[in-house]
Scaffold this active site. Sequence first.
Site, PDB file in Angstrom:
ATOM      1  N   CYS A  89     -28.654  10.652  10.321  1.00 24.43           N
ATOM      2  CA  CYS A  89     -29.279  11.329  11.481  1.00 24.43           C
ATOM      3  C   CYS A  89     -29.684  12.761  11.208  1.00 24.43           C
ATOM      4  O   CYS A  89     -30.569  13.302  11.856  1.00 24.43           O
ATOM      5  CB  CYS A  89     -28.329  11.381  12.666  1.00 24.43           C
ATOM      6  SG  CYS A  89     -27.297   9.967  12.859  1.00 24.43           S
ATOM      7  N   HIS A  95     -26.968   2.950  17.445  1.00 28.09           N
ATOM      8  CA  HIS A  95     -28.263   2.818  16.782  1.00 28.09           C
ATOM      9  C   HIS A  95     -28.106   1.741  15.695  1.00 28.09           C
ATOM     10  O   HIS A  95     -26.993   1.495  15.238  1.00 28.09           O
ATOM     11  CB  HIS A  95     -28.641   4.132  16.067  1.00 28.09           C
ATOM     12  CG  HIS A  95     -29.292   5.167  16.917  1.00 28.09           C
ATOM     13  ND1 HIS A  95     -28.899   6.483  16.912  1.00 28.09           N
ATOM     14  CD2 HIS A  95     -30.347   5.106  17.769  1.00 28.09           C
ATOM     15  CE1 HIS A  95     -29.665   7.190  17.724  1.00 28.09           C
ATOM     16  NE2 HIS A  95     -30.560   6.378  18.261  1.00 28.09           N
TER      17      HIS A  95
HETATM   18  C1  CIR Z   1     -27.640  11.560  20.644  1.00 28.08           C
HETATM   19  O1  CIR Z   1     -26.934  11.023  21.498  1.00 28.08           O
HETATM   20  O2  CIR Z   1     -28.854  11.424  20.616  1.00 28.08           O
HETATM   21  C2  CIR Z   1     -26.974  12.435  19.611  1.00 28.08           C
HETATM   22  N1  CIR Z   1     -25.796  13.036  20.167  1.00 28.08           N
HETATM   23  C3  CIR Z   1     -26.628  11.633  18.374  1.00 28.08           C
HETATM   24  C4  CIR Z   1     -27.825  11.083  17.664  1.00 28.08           C
HETATM   25  C5  CIR Z   1     -27.459  10.388  16.406  1.00 28.08           C
HETATM   26  N2  CIR Z   1     -28.609   9.989  15.696  1.00 28.08           N
HETATM   27  C6  CIR Z   1     -28.664   8.917  14.940  1.00 28.08           C
HETATM   28  O3  CIR Z   1     -27.739   8.111  14.903  1.00 28.08           O
HETATM   29  N3  CIR Z   1     -29.790   8.694  14.291  1.00 28.08           N
END
Ligand code: CIR
Length: 254
Positions: free
Chosen positions: A249, A162
């Site tokens: 996150c 991201h």
């Molecule tokens: C995913 O793959 O969506 C989750 N395991 C991790 C999301 C992390 N979110 C972020 O960096 N904003």
Amino acid sequence: PLFSRAIVKKISKSYVNGLTTSNLGKPDYDKAVAQHEQYVEALKKCGLEVIVLEADESFPDSTFVEDTAVLTSNSAIITNPGAESRNGEIKEIREVVKKYYDKLEEIQSPGFLDGGDVLQIDDHFYVGLSARTNREGAEQFAKIQKKYGYETTIVPLEKFFHLKTGVAYLGNKDLVVAGEFVDHLVFNDYNKIVVEPVEEYAANCIRINDYVVIPKGFGDTKQKIEAAGYTVIELDMSEIQKQDGGLSCLSLRF
Ligand code: CIR
């Protein structure tokens, strides 16, 4: 940036089977819960009222609430998360966010966007194009923000998962950068605090009111952020990192 509230969501037992590319092994559920609790305590220490949503077993990654919305002082956008197994997370978030905002905007298919790809610097947004956020989603986002007087710059990502995996804004023109963003022209107007490759995970840190919250165990980055004049809170994030998650996150701050 001054914030007064945060939305977080408890970790479900299914969390350990969520999406990940990290190769760091399966998270320990109990340890993950403890780390999440410490995260909530840190948000409170930063002065936030914390809205804690219950865990939802049907959405293993739903503790990563940041991906489901983008909240500013004058608008709330419900996103359209790019991972199919996560898309339904927006249903609950929409209901919660509604209590705090009169009107909700939304990203719609075929546009996809994860909040983790959105960085706000004052009245300017940077939106990463990633495996989760496509150009259509980023353009819808830009058009919505334009109505509220915000500019948007779209930043295609090379390697980062991201956008905010590799960049964080601290305020006062100070930008924490790692990897592909260290020399990226788009961020040249900021004071760059450069995270060394071995500490790359620490690039996802968060400025909340009087503090900068960073993951524990990244001494060089900690020192650089303190040298820039910030007070640091360190949190153990091992079980969150295993699922590709970072500090930003885990909450929606507004
Ligand atoms: C995913 O793959 O969506 C989750 N395991 C991790 C999301 C992390 N979110 C972020 O960096 N904003």
